[in-house]
Design a protein around this motif. Structure first.
Motif, PDB file in Angstrom:
ATOM      1  N   TYR A 167       0.836  -1.199   0.000  1.00 31.64           N
ATOM      2  CA  TYR A 167       0.000   0.000   0.000  1.00 31.64           C
ATOM      3  C   TYR A 167       0.872   1.252   0.000  1.00 31.64           C
ATOM      4  N   VAL A 168       0.396   2.273  -0.697  1.00 31.47           N
ATOM      5  CA  VAL A 168       1.055   3.578  -0.686  1.00 31.47           C
ATOM      6  C   VAL A 168       0.027   4.631  -0.295  1.00 31.47           C
ATOM      7  N   CYS A 169       0.496   5.709   0.295  1.00 32.24           N
ATOM      8  CA  CYS A 169      -0.385   6.790   0.734  1.00 32.24           C
ATOM      9  C   CYS A 169      -0.420   7.858  -0.360  1.00 32.24           C
ATOM     10  N   VAL A 170      -1.599   8.097  -0.935  1.00 27.04           N
ATOM     11  CA  VAL A 170      -1.689   8.939  -2.125  1.00 27.04           C
ATOM     12  C   VAL A 170      -2.777  10.000  -2.000  1.00 27.04           C
ATOM     13  N   SER A 171      -2.682  10.975  -2.904  1.00 23.74           N
ATOM     14  CA  SER A 171      -3.728  11.991  -3.048  1.00 23.74           C
ATOM     15  C   SER A 171      -3.589  12.589  -4.440  1.00 23.74           C
ATOM     16  N   SER A 172      -4.498  13.488  -4.781  1.00 23.33           N
ATOM     17  CA  SER A 172      -4.342  14.233  -6.033  1.00 23.33           C
ATOM     18  C   SER A 172      -3.239  15.274  -5.844  1.00 23.33           C
ATOM     19  N   PRO A 173      -2.592  15.734  -6.929  1.00 28.16           N
ATOM     20  CA  PRO A 173      -1.549  16.764  -6.804  1.00 28.16           C
ATOM     21  C   PRO A 173      -2.061  18.039  -6.125  1.00 28.16           C
ATOM     22  N   LEU A 195      -9.535   9.426   3.764  1.00 32.68           N
ATOM     23  CA  LEU A 195     -10.671   8.629   3.321  1.00 32.68           C
ATOM     24  C   LEU A 195     -10.479   7.202   3.817  1.00 32.68           C
ATOM     25  N   HIS A 196     -11.370   6.752   4.713  1.00 32.86           N
ATOM     26  CA  HIS A 196     -11.347   5.385   5.208  1.00 32.86           C
ATOM     27  C   HIS A 196     -12.329   4.541   4.411  1.00 32.86           C
ATOM     28  N   PHE A 197     -12.032   3.251   4.320  1.00 30.21           N
ATOM     29  CA  PHE A 197     -12.947   2.343   3.617  1.00 30.21           C
ATOM     30  C   PHE A 197     -14.200   2.102   4.461  1.00 30.21           C
ATOM     31  N   ASP A 198     -14.010   1.799   5.745  1.00 34.44           N
ATOM     32  CA  ASP A 198     -15.112   1.653   6.691  1.00 34.44           C
ATOM     33  C   ASP A 198     -14.544   1.765   8.098  1.00 34.44           C
ATOM     34  N   ARG A 199     -15.366   1.494   9.100  1.00 34.05           N
ATOM     35  CA  ARG A 199     -14.927   1.659  10.489  1.00 34.05           C
ATOM     36  C   ARG A 199     -13.863   0.644  10.892  1.00 34.05           C
ATOM     37  N   VAL A 218      -7.819  11.220  13.312  1.00 36.22           N
ATOM     38  CA  VAL A 218      -7.589  12.122  12.183  1.00 36.22           C
ATOM     39  C   VAL A 218      -8.943  12.373  11.528  1.00 36.22           C
ATOM     40  N   PRO A 219      -9.168  13.558  10.979  1.00 36.35           N
ATOM     41  CA  PRO A 219     -10.441  13.799  10.287  1.00 36.35           C
ATOM     42  C   PRO A 219     -10.544  12.893   9.067  1.00 36.35           C
ATOM     43  N   HIS A 220     -11.705  12.292   8.859  1.00 38.74           N
ATOM     44  CA  HIS A 220     -11.796  11.376   7.725  1.00 38.74           C
ATOM     45  C   HIS A 220     -13.235  11.236   7.233  1.00 38.74           C
ATOM     46  N   GLY A 236      -9.728  14.700  -5.475  1.00 37.47           N
ATOM     47  CA  GLY A 236      -9.172  15.677  -4.544  1.00 37.47           C
ATOM     48  C   GLY A 236      -9.961  15.865  -3.277  1.00 37.47           C
ATOM     49  N   PHE A 237     -10.827  14.887  -2.933  1.00 41.02           N
ATOM     50  CA  PHE A 237     -11.638  15.019  -1.724  1.00 41.02           C
ATOM     51  C   PHE A 237     -10.883  14.639  -0.461  1.00 41.02           C
ATOM     52  N   ALA A 238      -9.858  13.794  -0.597  1.00 41.94           N
ATOM     53  CA  ALA A 238      -9.162  13.269   0.576  1.00 41.94           C
ATOM     54  C   ALA A 238      -7.880  12.576   0.130  1.00 41.94           C
ATOM     55  N   TYR A 239      -7.104  12.113   1.128  1.00 42.80           N
ATOM     56  CA  TYR A 239      -5.958  11.253   0.830  1.00 42.80           C
ATOM     57  C   TYR A 239      -6.248   9.876   1.413  1.00 42.80           C
TER      58      TYR A 239
END
Length: 297
Positions: A167-173, A195-199, A218-220, A236-239
């Motif tokens: 896994y890598v931690c990503v976001s939009s530029p 952005l979490h998949f679920d709880r 963390v806010p998610h 671009g909504f989250a990482y």
């Protein structure tokens, strides 16, 4: 329990599988009162409660053991019929249930199950859950096999290492420029929306703690869809944490950026199965092991 009542077991399995007595009755083509009566007789024979009458009903530990036995017997009985004849009166198709994490389902699983599902000779039920929790379904007898990150052994099962999903931690530029101008820091993760998949999703929590030392909330946002997860991060909504298998093309194209270059999270996966040898279970298991080892580290 001196003699097992398989009609009662079928009712018990149907109630848990369908989540209610009335749906179980419809599936078995009997009345709801008949379902209740069969389960009461089974409980009287077992001498203990097998179902907690909640919404939805939940099997007790004894009920889970009986369901596991019933489903294993179904698989073995299906193996006795080598040839299936079409037309009225034909034997029902054998069914196999497996549990797998959504990221595996979105990447390499289709290749693994294609021969079995494409043949039409066996019905496969794929249940999604977090890789840290799929083993619970196996313990409860709800599935024949599962892909899990857990290494605990379950009596009567065999486990086979598959490899690690990276896994890598990503976001939009644009998101990276706005929320992580100074890099992936403890201060940034306390403000940037993840952005979490679920709880149950703990990948991000583990990675944030590993890279920044921050162990608080963390806010998610949350989105339980593998394909949608990628699109929301690209928008671009989250990482978030994505399998490299799923986002390598976007990283090369520049629609996603790695927020912590050189740092990854490898999650070892294992295939656990009940010790049931039938042509269908062997084919499924061999294909899953071979395909996973082809794509995983």
């Amino acid at each position: 329990m001196s003699r097992i009542d398989y009609r009662g077991l079928a009712a018990l399995d149907a109630v848990i599988d369908h989540g209610s007595f009335d749906k179980a009755a419809a599936a078995l083509s009997i009345t709801q009162s008949a379902v209740s009566q069969r389960i009461r007789m089974l409980e009287n024979s077992a001498g203990e409660l097998l179902i907690v009458r909640s919404q939805p009903p939940v099997a007790t530990e004894a009920g889970q053991r009986l369901i596991a036995h019933y489903r294993q017997v179904q698989l073995l009985e299906a193996a006795l019929t080598e040839f299936r004849h079409a037309g009225p009166g034909a034997a029902p198709l054998p069914e196999i249930a497996i549990a797998i994490n959504a990221d595996s389902a979105a990447t390499w699983l289709q290749e693994a199950v294609a021969p079995l599902m494409g043949s039409g000779d066996c019905m496969l039920h794929i249940r999604l859950d977090d890789q840290d929790h799929t083993l619970t379904m196996l313990r409860e007898g709800r599935v024949f096999g599962c892909v899990t990150s857990e290494t605990a052994q379950v009596a009567g099962t065999t486990s086979t290492p598959l490899g690690a999903m990276r896994y890598v931690c990503v976001s939009s530029p644009a998101f990276a420029a706005r929320w992580f101008p100074d890099g992936f820091t403890a201060d940034a993760v306390q403000h940037a929306p993840a952005l979490h998949f679920d709880r149950k999703d703990m990948l991000q929590t583990r990675f944030v703690a590993q890279r920044t030392g921050h162990t608080g909330r963390v806010p998610h946002h949350s989105l339980s869809s593998s394909d949608g997860y990628v699109r929301f991060i690209e928008a671009g909504f989250a990482y978030g944490m994505l399998p490299l298998l799923q986002c390598e093309a976007q990283l090369k194209a520049g629609t996603l950026v790695d927020l912590a270059p050189g740092h990854v999270l490898d999650v070892p996966l294992t295939w656990h199965i009940w010790d049931i040898q039938t042509p269908f279970t062997r084919t499924l298991s061999d294909n899953i092991v071979a395909t996973a080892r082809k794509w995983l580290l």
